[in-house]
Write a protein that holds these residues in place. Structure first.
Motif, PDB file in Angstrom:
ATOM      1  N   TYR A  32       0.820  -1.211   0.000  1.00  0.00           N
ATOM      2  CA  TYR A  32       0.000   0.000   0.000  1.00  0.00           C
ATOM      3  C   TYR A  32       0.853   1.258   0.000  1.00  0.00           C
ATOM      4  O   TYR A  32       0.589   2.188  -0.755  1.00  0.00           O
ATOM      5  N   VAL A  33       1.838   1.323   0.879  1.00  0.00           N
ATOM      6  CA  VAL A  33       2.760   2.467   0.934  1.00  0.00           C
ATOM      7  C   VAL A  33       4.167   1.946   1.159  1.00  0.00           C
ATOM      8  O   VAL A  33       4.367   0.914   1.812  1.00  0.00           O
ATOM      9  N   GLU A  34       5.131   2.634   0.622  1.00  0.00           N
ATOM     10  CA  GLU A  34       6.532   2.266   0.821  1.00  0.00           C
ATOM     11  C   GLU A  34       7.130   2.967   2.023  1.00  0.00           C
ATOM     12  O   GLU A  34       8.016   2.447   2.694  1.00  0.00           O
ATOM     13  N   ASP A  35       6.627   4.180   2.300  1.00  0.00           N
ATOM     14  CA  ASP A  35       7.198   4.986   3.375  1.00  0.00           C
ATOM     15  C   ASP A  35       6.117   5.919   3.908  1.00  0.00           C
ATOM     16  O   ASP A  35       5.356   6.507   3.139  1.00  0.00           O
ATOM     17  N   GLY A  36       6.031   6.040   5.227  1.00  0.00           N
ATOM     18  CA  GLY A  36       5.090   6.970   5.819  1.00  0.00           C
ATOM     19  C   GLY A  36       3.642   6.515   5.727  1.00  0.00           C
ATOM     20  O   GLY A  36       3.342   5.351   5.511  1.00  0.00           O
ATOM     21  N   PHE A  37       2.750   7.469   5.914  1.00  0.00           N
ATOM     22  CA  PHE A  37       1.315   7.219   5.921  1.00  0.00           C
ATOM     23  C   PHE A  37       0.705   7.423   4.540  1.00  0.00           C
ATOM     24  O   PHE A  37       1.217   8.191   3.722  1.00  0.00           O
ATOM     25  N   GLY A  38      -0.446   6.767   4.325  1.00  0.00           N
ATOM     26  CA  GLY A  38      -1.306   7.155   3.235  1.00  0.00           C
ATOM     27  C   GLY A  38      -1.977   8.470   3.594  1.00  0.00           C
ATOM     28  O   GLY A  38      -1.978   8.898   4.755  1.00  0.00           O
ATOM     29  N   ALA A  39      -2.603   9.117   2.614  1.00  0.00           N
ATOM     30  CA  ALA A  39      -3.151  10.460   2.824  1.00  0.00           C
ATOM     31  C   ALA A  39      -4.237  10.484   3.898  1.00  0.00           C
ATOM     32  O   ALA A  39      -4.266  11.382   4.752  1.00  0.00           O
ATOM     33  N   VAL A  40      -5.136   9.525   3.881  1.00  0.00           N
ATOM     34  CA  VAL A  40      -6.235   9.515   4.848  1.00  0.00           C
ATOM     35  C   VAL A  40      -5.710   9.201   6.244  1.00  0.00           C
ATOM     36  O   VAL A  40      -6.047   9.884   7.225  1.00  0.00           O
ATOM     37  N   ALA A  41      -4.876   8.176   6.373  1.00  0.00           N
ATOM     38  CA  ALA A  41      -4.323   7.815   7.675  1.00  0.00           C
ATOM     39  C   ALA A  41      -3.512   8.961   8.268  1.00  0.00           C
ATOM     40  O   ALA A  41      -3.574   9.220   9.473  1.00  0.00           O
ATOM     41  N   GLN A  42      -2.761   9.656   7.430  1.00  0.00           N
ATOM     42  CA  GLN A  42      -1.967  10.793   7.906  1.00  0.00           C
ATOM     43  C   GLN A  42      -2.864  11.881   8.486  1.00  0.00           C
ATOM     44  O   GLN A  42      -2.588  12.434   9.564  1.00  0.00           O
ATOM     45  N   ARG A  43      -3.944  12.163   7.801  1.00  0.00           N
ATOM     46  CA  ARG A  43      -4.868  13.208   8.258  1.00  0.00           C
ATOM     47  C   ARG A  43      -5.498  12.827   9.600  1.00  0.00           C
ATOM     48  O   ARG A  43      -5.586  13.648  10.510  1.00  0.00           O
ATOM     49  N   LEU A  44      -5.915  11.582   9.727  1.00  0.00           N
ATOM     50  CA  LEU A  44      -6.545  11.141  10.966  1.00  0.00           C
ATOM     51  C   LEU A  44      -5.536  11.048  12.109  1.00  0.00           C
ATOM     52  O   LEU A  44      -5.827  11.427  13.249  1.00  0.00           O
ATOM     53  N   TYR A  45      -4.340  10.543  11.806  1.00  0.00           N
ATOM     54  CA  TYR A  45      -3.277  10.451  12.806  1.00  0.00           C
ATOM     55  C   TYR A  45      -2.926  11.840  13.338  1.00  0.00           C
ATOM     56  O   TYR A  45      -2.810  12.042  14.551  1.00  0.00           O
ATOM     57  N   SER A  46      -2.766  12.794  12.443  1.00  0.00           N
ATOM     58  CA  SER A  46      -2.402  14.153  12.859  1.00  0.00           C
ATOM     59  C   SER A  46      -3.484  14.773  13.727  1.00  0.00           C
ATOM     60  O   SER A  46      -3.201  15.382  14.762  1.00  0.00           O
ATOM     61  N   ALA A  47      -4.742  14.609  13.323  1.00  0.00           N
ATOM     62  CA  ALA A  47      -5.841  15.187  14.086  1.00  0.00           C
ATOM     63  C   ALA A  47      -5.914  14.594  15.488  1.00  0.00           C
ATOM     64  O   ALA A  47      -6.099  15.311  16.478  1.00  0.00           O
ATOM     65  N   LEU A  48      -5.751  13.270  15.588  1.00  0.00           N
ATOM     66  CA  LEU A  48      -5.868  12.620  16.886  1.00  0.00           C
ATOM     67  C   LEU A  48      -4.678  12.918  17.793  1.00  0.00           C
ATOM     68  O   LEU A  48      -4.850  13.253  18.976  1.00  0.00           O
ATOM     69  N   THR A  49      -3.469  12.810  17.274  1.00  0.00           N
ATOM     70  CA  THR A  49      -2.299  13.011  18.124  1.00  0.00           C
ATOM     71  C   THR A  49      -2.144  14.467  18.555  1.00  0.00           C
ATOM     72  O   THR A  49      -1.681  14.737  19.663  1.00  0.00           O
ATOM     73  N   ARG A  50      -2.526  15.398  17.718  1.00  0.00           N
ATOM     74  CA  ARG A  50      -2.485  16.807  18.128  1.00  0.00           C
ATOM     75  C   ARG A  50      -3.437  17.051  19.298  1.00  0.00           C
ATOM     76  O   ARG A  50      -3.132  17.807  20.209  1.00  0.00           O
ATOM     77  N   LEU A  51      -4.554  16.365  19.272  1.00  0.00           N
ATOM     78  CA  LEU A  51      -5.509  16.489  20.368  1.00  0.00           C
ATOM     79  C   LEU A  51      -4.957  15.820  21.629  1.00  0.00           C
ATOM     80  O   LEU A  51      -5.010  16.387  22.724  1.00  0.00           O
ATOM     81  N   GLN A  52      -4.405  14.612  21.479  1.00  0.00           N
ATOM     82  CA  GLN A  52      -3.867  13.886  22.628  1.00  0.00           C
ATOM     83  C   GLN A  52      -2.731  14.638  23.304  1.00  0.00           C
ATOM     84  O   GLN A  52      -2.570  14.572  24.524  1.00  0.00           O
TER      85      GLN A  52
END
Length: 381
Positions: free
Chosen positions: A324-344
């Motif tokens: 699916y990806v070679e490095d890092g997040f896919g676009a959707v996962a990155q967006r959700l990860y950023s939103a959640l971790t910034r809140l946490q």
């Protein structure tokens, strides 16, 4: 009351303060996901009436159990996992602790155990975190992993609920769960061994669920995979979960995850990601997800307290590998990860009202409302 005390502390803690904080003497840059002994743990016993009382903090260390303890003989035990984060101003954030308390109560009912009230659970978590606050990593360096346990500690020989129970919390500073960090992990789909069965305990966080995954997980890691993804045990074609985290797939910007139906743990990070995704405007589906859909997905990611959000780089099923990806997040996962971790981590406004903030200024009293904790000067190097 503990909560009233903490509100006063928060008011005094200035977000613009440059004050330094006492930290344990460890390598904060090299944190992995392993136990580092800290200063204190919390212990509370259940009396004969089924009520938990007289909880207290004590120095971290071994506990004594009867060889006939219910947890040792019949696996009557539950655990939870949550995290505390340090903000840049030194204040401390807990993420949705009441959800862990509720999940433990639900699990205890299934396992025929009494459990602390939600208020007792949350206050005990707060007390334990504040007593060990020097072990909370600096902002951006990791988190303090919090492990509450509910154990049948009473002696029992015949198969029956234990006559005595202990609620215990210990903590450890941690970094990333997978050795890959936030790099993509690689999963293999297990189609012979199964994690849970309908009518069993797969939907609660009992200790026995995790021993059952060790054989397949160990074999997968020997072969170079990060972890194992399990299928349902009836039709052997629907996704359930990874060894210790939930699974999501993305197709055409629709986020899908296996529905909770008794064999899948209702993850709190899973629940949070669903709510974040809906808030971000994504369509979210909780349903049966066939393994064929997994192989055709645009993105795949895992969620859990330990991993938070982990991108899946590839999945292998019956010898077929899909990347699916070679490095890092896919676009959707990155967006959700950023939103959640910034809140946490307190980097964005908590419009969900999910975090509990506690002040942590130097010199603050360690009076927690239950016991005055003497300072501990030992450290791990």
């Amino acid at each position: 009351m503990v909560f009233e005390l903490m509100r006063l502390v928060i008011k005094d803690a200035s977000p613009s303060s440059n004050e330094s904080f006492e930290l344990a003497d460890i390598d904060w840059e090299g944190l992995g996901f392993g136990l580092i002994p800290t200063d204190y743990m919390y212990v509370m016993k259940c009396d004969g009436s089924g009520n938990f009382t007289n909880g207290k903090l004590q120095q971290f260390g071994n506990i004594e159990l009867s060889p006939s303890a219910g947890v040792l003989n019949y696996g009557q035990g539950l655990f939870e996992g949550l995290k505390a984060y340090r903000k840049h101003d030194g204040n401390i954030l807990l993420f949705r602790p009441e959800e862990n308390a509720l999940r433990m109560r639900n699990g205890a009912e299934r396992m025929c155990m009494p459990s602390p009230s939600i208020e007792q659970f949350v206050e005990a978590v707060k007390d334990t975190v504040l007593a060990n606050k020097r072990w909370i990593p600096p902002a951006g360096k990791g988190s303090l992993y919090i492990r509450p346990l509910l154990l049948g500690t009473g002696a029992v020989l015949g198969l029956a609920p234990a006559p005595e129970y202990t609620f215990l919390i210990y903590v450890s500073p941690v970094g990333n769960y997978f050795k890959e960090g936030v790099a993509p992990i690689h999963l293999i789909v297990e189609h012979e061994l199964h994690r849970a069965t309908p009518g069993g305990t797969g939907g609660v966080k009992t200790i026995g669920n995790y021993a059952a995954v060790l054989k397949a997980q160990t074999a997968a890691k020997v072969r170079g995979y990060s972890d194992v993804l399990y299928l349902d045990c009836v039709e052997k074609k629907y996704l359930e979960e990874v060894s210790s985290c939930n699974i999501f797939i993305v197709k055409d910007n629709v986020v899908s995850t296996p529905a909770i139906k008794g064999t899948i743990l209702p993850g709190i990070t899973r629940k949070s990601i669903i709510e974040v995704a809906l808030n971000e405007g994504f369509q979210v589906e909780e349903r049966q997800v066939a393994v064929d859909e997994l192989l055709d997905a645009d993105e795949v990611f895992c969620t859990g307290t330990a991993v938070v959000v982990s991108p899946v780089g590839s999945v292998t099923y019956r010898g077929k590998r899909v990347t699916y990806v070679e490095d890092g997040f896919g676009a959707v996962a990155q967006r959700l990860y950023s939103a959640l971790t910034r809140l946490q981590m307190g980097l964005s406004e908590d419009e969900m009202n999910w975090t509990v903030e506690k002040g942590a200024k130097r010199g603050e009293s360690r009076e927690t409302g239950l016991v005055r904790v003497p300072p501990v000067r030992s450290s791990v190097s």
